[in-house]
Design an enzyme around this catalytic site. Structure first.
Site, PDB file in Angstrom:
ATOM      1  N   ASP A 184       0.827  -1.220   0.000  1.00 52.67           N
ATOM      2  CA  ASP A 184       0.000   0.000   0.000  1.00 52.67           C
ATOM      3  C   ASP A 184       0.861   1.270   0.000  1.00 52.67           C
ATOM      4  O   ASP A 184       0.636   2.177   0.816  1.00 52.67           O
ATOM      5  CB  ASP A 184      -0.913   0.036   1.243  1.00 52.67           C
ATOM      6  CG  ASP A 184      -1.655  -1.267   1.483  1.00 52.67           C
ATOM      7  OD1 ASP A 184      -2.122  -1.872   0.511  1.00 52.67           O
ATOM      8  OD2 ASP A 184      -1.773  -1.675   2.673  1.00 52.67           O
ATOM      9  N   GLU A 236     -11.628  -0.053  -2.770  1.00 51.34           N
ATOM     10  CA  GLU A 236     -10.754   0.501  -1.713  1.00 51.34           C
ATOM     11  C   GLU A 236      -9.600   1.249  -2.388  1.00 51.34           C
ATOM     12  O   GLU A 236      -9.533   1.348  -3.602  1.00 51.34           O
ATOM     13  CB  GLU A 236     -10.220  -0.627  -0.811  1.00 51.34           C
ATOM     14  CG  GLU A 236      -9.372  -1.668  -1.514  1.00 51.34           C
ATOM     15  CD  GLU A 236      -9.025  -2.875  -0.642  1.00 51.34           C
ATOM     16  OE1 GLU A 236      -9.473  -2.985   0.508  1.00 51.34           O
ATOM     17  OE2 GLU A 236      -8.294  -3.751  -1.151  1.00 51.34           O
TER      18      GLU A 236
END
Ligand code: FUB
Length: 339
Positions: free
Chosen positions: A32, A238
């Site tokens: 991420d 997301e």
């Protein structure tokens, strides 16, 4: 229709394949990656994956992260420096577990690290920690940011204004919220209804509170209609990120169970954004999560995959690839997999 958030679906791809893009860090698992240019360097704020032994499930409990490291590069291709651990779960009073995808921002010489974690009721909230340099040391506030929930905070600076985008479904709990109220049960709109989508809220001048109640970030199809829940190939799941190019706002995000990083273009940080296509095709591993940053006149896509761990979805490694905007403003699709 929905696949499971276990390793099997995508990770069956041959993990022995040669890699187009090498892992930026090999002595830790990192995921991420949120990249920013601070002090004329590229700083990267990733999740810190590790093997905690928690079994895989659809709520992502195997993503059991408990601290953050910060990394920097003097330029693209330069060695990656690990600035070490900058925040530990134990030092965040309100947080119980699962420190997921973070982001960072700078204002007036103070650096802010934004991060999601589950509180004592196992509800995801967004925390913030402040520090004097891009690599900390960071001190977390005692409480999460009021009115924040779900996961994946991404901070976008537009002139003097800062905005937080956030949200993620399934394990990210977005489907448990109704208009800012936690309902506690999973409620999804029907397939022919507008899909759940990312949230946006302007940050207050203090950078540690919201200046407004979060609003929906609308993503529209080519006819101007909101993307629908059943449109799994295109709707938001997301990992929201926003960058600005030639005066236009680009919202990019993961489509989750269809594993793309997709994007839309709009005229305001609030959107609406009109769906354009795919920036990054599925990578090895279930999740796909990225950031986009300009450094020295070149745009870059930071992302992760699970190649370093041989395909374990919860043990990922951050990578970077040059990103190109076409003359018409669209973005060239990147495929990080090798045929
Ligand atoms: O790293 C944990 C979660 O996996 C992130 O918050 C999601 O975006 C996905 O990448």
């Amino acid at each position: 229709k929905k696949d499971s958030k276990n390793t099997t679906e995508i990770a069956t791809v041959d993990s022995e394949q040669k890699e187009k893009y090498p892992a930026l860090v090999t002595d830790n698992y990192t995921a991420d990656p949120s990249a920013h240019v601070f002090e004329n360097k590229i700083y990267i704020y990733p999740s810190h994956d590790w093997d905690s032994g928690v079994p895989e499930d659809d709520l992502g409990n195997h993503f059991n992260m408990k601290d953050y490291h910060v990394y920097s590069m003097d330029s693209f291709g330069a060695p990656v420096k690990d600035h070490g651990k900058v925040l530990d779960l134990e030092d965040v009073k309100w947080a119980k577990k699962q420190m997921w995808a973070p982001d960072a921002a700078e204002k007036d010489g103070t650096y802010y690290l934004y991060f999601p974690a589950k509180d004592s009721s196992e509800v995801f909230r967004m925390g913030v920690a402040t520090g004097p340099t891009p690599h900390g040391p960071f001190t977390a506030l005692d409480q999460p940011i009021a009115d924040t929930y779900s996961i994946d905070p991404a901070i976008f600076k537009d002139g003097d204004d800062y905005y937080m985008y956030f949200g993620g479904i399934w394990g990210g709990q977005l489907q448990r919220w109704d208009n800012g109220t936690y309902v506690g049960t999973d409620t999804y709109p029907a397939d022919d209804e507008p899909a759940l989508t990312a949230k946006i809220a302007k940050l207050s001048d203090d950078m540690v509170s919201l200046a407004e109640k979060p609003k929906d970030v609308l993503i529209l199809d080519e006819e101007g209609n909101p993307l629908l829940t059943g449109d799994n190939d295109r709707r938001f799941f997301e990992a929201a990120w926003v960058h600005k190019y030639n005066g236009k706002y680009y919202l990019s995000y993961s489509t989750g169970d269809t594993h793309n990083i997709a994007y839309g273009i709009g005229d305001s940080p609030y959107g609406p954004f009109t769906y354009q296509g795919v920036i990054l095709k599925p990578v090895l591993g279930w999740t796909n999560h990225h950031s986009i940053v300009e450094f020295d006149g070149q745009w870059y896509l930071f992302f992760h995959d699970s190649s370093l761990s041989g395909g374990k979805t919860y043990l990922r490694s951050m990578k970077v690839a040059p990103l190109e905007h076409n003359a018409d403003g669209s973005i060239k699709t990147i495929d990080a997999m090798v045929e």
